[in-house]
Motif scaffolding. Structure first.
Motif, PDB file in Angstrom:
ATOM      1  N   SER B  63       2.688  -3.308 -16.475  1.00  0.00           N
ATOM      2  CA  SER B  63       3.347  -2.374 -15.435  1.00  0.00           C
ATOM      3  C   SER B  63       5.210  -2.287 -15.881  1.00  0.00           C
ATOM      4  O   SER B  63       5.592  -1.349 -15.908  1.00  0.00           O
ATOM      5  CB  SER B  63       3.536  -3.056 -14.013  1.00  0.00           C
ATOM      6  OG  SER B  63       2.213  -3.261 -13.591  1.00  0.00           O
ATOM      7  N   ASP B 175      -0.859   3.097 -13.241  1.00  0.00           N
ATOM      8  CA  ASP B 175      -0.835   1.610 -13.271  1.00  0.00           C
ATOM      9  C   ASP B 175      -2.055   0.962 -12.352  1.00  0.00           C
ATOM     10  O   ASP B 175      -1.945   1.197 -11.319  1.00  0.00           O
ATOM     11  CB  ASP B 175       0.535   1.299 -12.894  1.00  0.00           C
ATOM     12  CG  ASP B 175       0.779  -0.104 -13.254  1.00  0.00           C
ATOM     13  OD1 ASP B 175      -0.120  -1.039 -13.767  1.00  0.00           O
ATOM     14  OD2 ASP B 175       1.796  -0.720 -12.899  1.00  0.00           O
ATOM     15  N   GLU B 176      -3.167   0.787 -12.924  1.00  0.00           N
ATOM     16  CA  GLU B 176      -4.324   0.245 -12.397  1.00  0.00           C
ATOM     17  C   GLU B 176      -4.567   1.030 -11.300  1.00  0.00           C
ATOM     18  O   GLU B 176      -4.874   0.213 -10.232  1.00  0.00           O
ATOM     19  CB  GLU B 176      -4.186  -1.218 -12.200  1.00  0.00           C
ATOM     20  CG  GLU B 176      -3.645  -1.990 -13.430  1.00  0.00           C
ATOM     21  CD  GLU B 176      -3.687  -3.729 -13.046  1.00  0.00           C
ATOM     22  OE1 GLU B 176      -4.448  -4.078 -12.255  1.00  0.00           O
ATOM     23  OE2 GLU B 176      -3.092  -4.261 -13.979  1.00  0.00           O
TER      24      GLU B 176
HETATM   25 MG   LIG Z   1       0.768  -4.610 -13.263  1.00  0.00          MG
END
Ligand SMILES: [Mg+2]
Ligand SMILES: Nc1ncnc2c1ncn2[C@@H]1O[C@H](COP(=O)(O)OP(=O)(O)O)[C@@H](O)[C@H]1O
Lengths: 283, 289
Positions: B63, B175-176
């Motif tokens: 991240s 992000d995921e």
């Molecule tokens: Mg993360």
């Protein structure tokens, strides 16, 4: 007969909320009124006890006259126009104090919440004032502003400002940082960020504060009217008690409850309009 | 120009370039301020129109890399180039999709999608038309007026994807994005993301901790080391039947690639667990959150 009238005040407040609602809001209010019907049973029970206890001699009827007597006194006050006068005086004071508090405390709260240095600087002061009961300051208000409208509206303004201010500050501080990040990633200006993210995100918290303020506006106002006033429901109660017009006193108390309900329901209706996107049983 | 052509033509070009990027955070513990290295010496090039997946153990700085690329924070050293120019801050040329959707709860699906278009200065009608277009693209036509709380997790993420696509960024940072979804919803969104990628030709940097997801989606998979995060290896994924009906995941090639990345990651996960235990015993920098 007497019971119906007692409930009329509560029903009035519920009806008011219905008028301004949109379709979605209407459905929610319908669910809410079903709840009202259920809780009516408890109120009816209380009314029955109030009526019967003095009549059966369980309590002294001089100090707690039967409900029907109180309703009678209420009706006489209403017909004579005295009640409306007192009611108007009170609602004018509490609503104007509340509105002034909204106009003053929301912008201030937004500023304090948004600018971290301001928050750090002002927080101890806020804590101090918040923990100073408004009523303890009543003599000061009367001393400085006299016993006219100014001091009454001012004390309401004062009492209402704290809950609104603190909820607003909290609202701004607790905005989901991810939403801020998401908006910031688009490169929008801090002003737009404030307008389009911070402000709407803190609105529910602001409204919580306004509702708390609505409740305290009445509390403080009634006390202020008891100390020094020539009109208002607080004055009516105090005056009636002083002259031993006990049914009138209770009539005044019932009217205050109605006023409280009215203001709270009004605020809830406004809140629903502005934050209908928020769900939850407590809203 | 087809997608494949576009790609082969730009094979030599670089869209995103991480150049020796290091990010340290200052961590305050009581009175002592210590430095904490989240990512160190990261080098990674992403080609225009490429789908690049990044896998790594949790806490390795994925991240952090994305924040840097989004312009939300600055690298301590090194630089990140976008189209050859250093990133100078956030902008509408990059769109982010977060794991937690980050939809504005007071806005309807459509109004959420319009958010970026407002930032771009589009008029009311244009915004509405584009918002509808992208809602349709993510398969949510007819859901314009739903508020986020009236949508399922998968639908929320579709809206979030539509929102990021709507202002037409060249790069999509994810992000995921599917980590919070159930397996079935995740698979259908993965397939749909590939479809959208093929249709729009965006450059996608997709962060995940799922190996299957990385192999299924990525043209290349960058494997990161445990903290401080570096790029350990970049694995090419030559499987190119993404949009076909058959179950790619059960193929032998898929399995082999999956295993390769798994082996790379296993040592890292073990290392990151060892690191965590070490931190738990109280010495050195603490995990700050
Ligand atoms: Mg993360
Ligand atoms: N703002 C910050 N301040 C201090 N430490 C941070 C900050 N952001 C992230 N970290 C730390 O950096 C490391 C990497 O975080 P992150 O990039 O979120 O990892 P990942 O996304 O790979 O799980 C973590 O140990 C995290 O605690």
């Amino acid at each position: 007969m007497s019971l119906n009238k007692a409930l009329a005040a509560g029903g009035l407040a519920g009806g008011k909320a219905d008028v301004g609602g949109a379709a979605v809001v209407g459905a929610r209010i319908k669910a809410a009124s079903a709840k009202v019907v259920r809780s009516t049973a408890a109120i009816a029970g209380l009314a029955a006890i109030w009526e019967l206890a003095p009549r059966l001699g369980l309590v002294d009827a001089t100090f707690l006259p039967p409900l029907s007597k109180v309703i009678e006194a209420w009706w006489e006050l209403a017909v004579s126009g005295a009640l409306l006068e007192h009611f108007q005086a009170s609602i004018m004071r509490s609503v104007s104090g509340l509105l002034l508090a909204i106009a003053f405390a929301i912008p201030l709260g937004l500023a304090i919440g948004y600018y971290k240095p301001a928050a750090a600087f002002l927080n101890p002061l806020l804590e101090l004032f918040r923990n100073t009961a408004a009523l303890a300051l009543l003599p000061v208000f009367i001393l400085i502003l006299g016993i006219g409208e100014t001091s009454k509206v001012s004390i309401v303004l004062y009492a209402c400002s704290w809950p609104i201010l603190l909820s607003t500050v909290n609202g701004v501080r607790n905005v989901d940082p991810l939403l801020v990040k998401s908006a910031r990633s688009l490169g929008i200006s801090p002003f737009k960020l404030f307008l389009k993210v911070i402000l709407p995100a803190s609105l529910p918290s602001v409204f919580t504060g306004i509702r708390l303020a609505g409740a305290s506006s009445i509390l403080v106002l009634i006390a202020a009217e008891m100390v020094g006033a020539k009109a208002g429901l607080g004055y009516l109660i105090n005056y009636a008690q002083y002259n031993f017009q006990i049914p009138e006193m209770y009539a005044g108390i019932l009217t205050i409850s109605a006023l409280g309900l009215l203001i709270n329901q009004g605020l809830i209706a406004i809140e629903r309009k502005f934050s209908g996107w928020k769900t939850g049983p407590d809203r | 120009m087809s997608h494949a052509e576009q790609q082969s033509r730009s094979l030599e070009e670089v869209k995103i370039s991480f150049q020796d990027v290091t990010k340290r955070f200052r961590v305050r513990e009581g009175r002592t301020v210590s430095e904490f290295t989240a990512v160190e010496g990261v080098n990674l090039d992403v080609r225009p129109g490429e789908f690049m997946a990044v896998v790594g153990p949790s806490g390795c700085g994925k991240s952090t890399l994305l924040d840097l690329l989004a312009g939300l924070s600055e690298p301590t050293s090194g630089q990140i180039l976008l189209d050859g120019k250093p990133i100078s801050g956030p902008g509408l040329d990059r769109g982010i999709v977060f794991q937690q959707y980050a939809l504005f709860p007071w806005r309807t699906a459509q109004a959420n999608i319009e958010f970026g278009l407002e930032a771009k200065g589009y008029g009311v009608k244009e915004r509405r038309d584009w918002a509808r277009h992208y809602l349709e693209l993510v398969g949510l036509a007819g859901f314009e007026n739903r508020y986020p709380h009236e949508l399922s997790g998968g639908m929320k993420q579709r809206v979030a994807i539509a929102r990021s696509l709507a202002f037409d960024p060249e790069v999509l940072l994810m992000d995921e994005p599917f980590a919070a979804l159930d397996a079935q919803t995740r698979e259908s969104l993965q397939a749909e993301l590939l479809r959208i990628w093929e249709r729009t030709g965006k450059t996608i940097l997709f962060i995940t901790h799922g190996i299957d997801e990385a192999v299924y989606l990525g043209q290349r998979v960058a494997v990161m080391t445990a903290r401080p995060g570096r790029i350990k290896r970049i694995v090419d994924i030559p499987i190119d039947k993404r949009s076909e009906e058959e179950d790619i995941r059960s193929g032998a090639e898929f399995g082999a690639l999956r295993h390769e990345i798994w082996s790379e990651l296993r040592t890292e996960v073990q290392r990151s667990q060892a690191l965590r235990q070490e931190l738990g015993s109280g010495s050195g920098t603490k995990k700050a959150r």
